[in-house]
Design an enzyme around this catalytic site. Sequence first.
Site, PDB file in Angstrom:
ATOM      1  N   SER A 173       0.839  -1.196   0.000  1.00  0.00           N
ATOM      2  CA  SER A 173       0.000   0.000   0.000  1.00  0.00           C
ATOM      3  C   SER A 173       0.874   1.246   0.000  1.00  0.00           C
ATOM      4  CB  SER A 173      -0.910   0.006   1.230  1.00  0.00           C
ATOM      5  OG  SER A 173      -0.125   0.293   2.378  1.00  0.00           O
ATOM      6  N   LYS A 174       0.224   2.388   0.025  1.00  0.00           N
ATOM      7  CA  LYS A 174       0.957   3.649  -0.115  1.00  0.00           C
ATOM      8  C   LYS A 174       2.072   3.809   0.911  1.00  0.00           C
ATOM      9  CE  LYS A 174      -3.134   4.657  -2.150  1.00  0.00           C
ATOM     10  NZ  LYS A 174      -3.541   3.329  -1.635  1.00  0.00           N
TER      11      LYS A 174
END
Length: 494
Positions: free
Chosen positions: A254-255
Amino acid sequence: MENKKIRVRFAPSPTGNLHIGGARTALFNWLYARHYKGTFILRIEDTDQVRSTEEAVNVILEGMKWLGLDWDEGPGKEGKYGPYYQMQRLPLYQKYTEELLKNKKAYYCYCTKEELTESRQKRTKEGKPLRYDRHCLNLSEEEKRRYEEEGRKPVIRLKIPAKKIVFNDLLRGEVNFEGELLSDFVIVKSDGIPTYNFAVVIDDALMDISNVIRGDDHISNTPKQILIYEALGFNLPKFAHLPMIMGSDHTRLSKRHGATSVMEYKEIGYIPEAVVNYIAHLGWSSGDEREIFSLEELVKEFSLDKISKHAAVFSIDKLNWFNSEYLKKRSVDSLVKMVIPFLKEANYIKEENLSPVKLEWLKEVIKLMQGRFKNFSQFIDYADYFFVDKIDIEPQAFQSVLNKEGISDILKALKEELSVLKCWDEKSIEDIVREIASSLQIKGGKIIHPIRVALTGKKIGPGLFELIVVLGQEKTIQRLEEAIEKLKVAETKK
RNA sequence: GCCCCCAUAGUCUAGGGGACAGGACACUGCCCUUUCACGGCGGCGACAGGGGUUCAAAUCCCCUUGGGGGCACCA
């Protein structure tokens, strides 16, 4: 062995970027299709009306194109199995919904969210599996009418038979599920739009998909989908579930883990072949010790049985290595072409159309820098001094290298000599620098470093003499003067 | 909680009954060198644990542990 034509698909939902995991699923499907001379289909699963956007569709298409993954059927390439957007296929789903309803394989359910939550909580407390309690399984027409009058909009649920569901995964072998533990899941939402599990099955069946190759987060969806295939009398495709890609902390990518979308890597300045090569190796290997593969070679070598079964951690270090390898192999001309948009973006050049003279000069810059940067953003960072008028000298470099006894005089002497140098080539420049060093009875290195800092603002970079040649006489003299001035200022402050 | 998948170094992986457990990234030592990078030669570092089966287990089986995924009117 069935001699069926290979048809595979990548079916993203346009709710965000094309991320690394999706890209790898797309790549493996594409490779499988190309390897077996089959068909690669791109289908947009846009039934989530809240989160799907047209922008996201475009980003996905762009990402696919950038990676070089072309599709045979899909958006912009209508075939006889279209349309390829699920929202354009609603009548198809409706037809099969009616069939299931008629055969009593599916039923209307009027339970509200609140009622379902309540029942779920109750089951949790009782330690029972979390599944629908079939409250609406046998509603009379009268009861249905009453709910309708209340304004309730029903969903449609599939009636799950209590039986074992077994499928043979191409990667993992036999996988077993107990139908009894499955819930009568929703196949059509109250707004009439099918849910994912229902729509994929109909689409995969109607599009004649031979192999469903997708992330292993779908393994537990598979028994549900098999039940739909069976209820509808469709033939089953073959399934292959790919291991996931995770971040360095072993959680879903994820980010937090940095850049996760394909287009971000484009923007940072990675070469698509390198990205493809790297993600191909996340879970796949040729079996021998080669690592560098072109798309064509991957197509040739790819097979499902060389895919590993366990999740892989995404490593930016390894991607950097792949990218460096590709950068080193690339011709100077192609690097020039690739770097231009980044120069524009950084405002180092005004427009992308460069004059032949500028282009030649840029080639020289690239020649000096090739092998010294991992991606184009880094190039912009490392080579800024070639392009800007005034450089910033890194404070640390200024203090530790430039701001020393006697340096100012050396720079002055060098400036004098270079100002009158007629023959601006590497040999002449080196001779001058070495002469200054020997006249002071010090090693070349002692004065080369300060000169580099004066000219580039950095402690690292290409060989000094070739660098000066490319920098040019005017900029060199000007930078030397500026450095002398800065040293003077620093001196008065002491 | 229930169900499913998985398990070789920090990371990606090769190997699938008898191997010195091979390679790559990262890290690191030396060489090259005006710096950095490249390149060359080295180094560190792994079969999760426990039971079986077998003459022999990293490899086959079971359990444990650990990790991941799923159990939505998201896909």
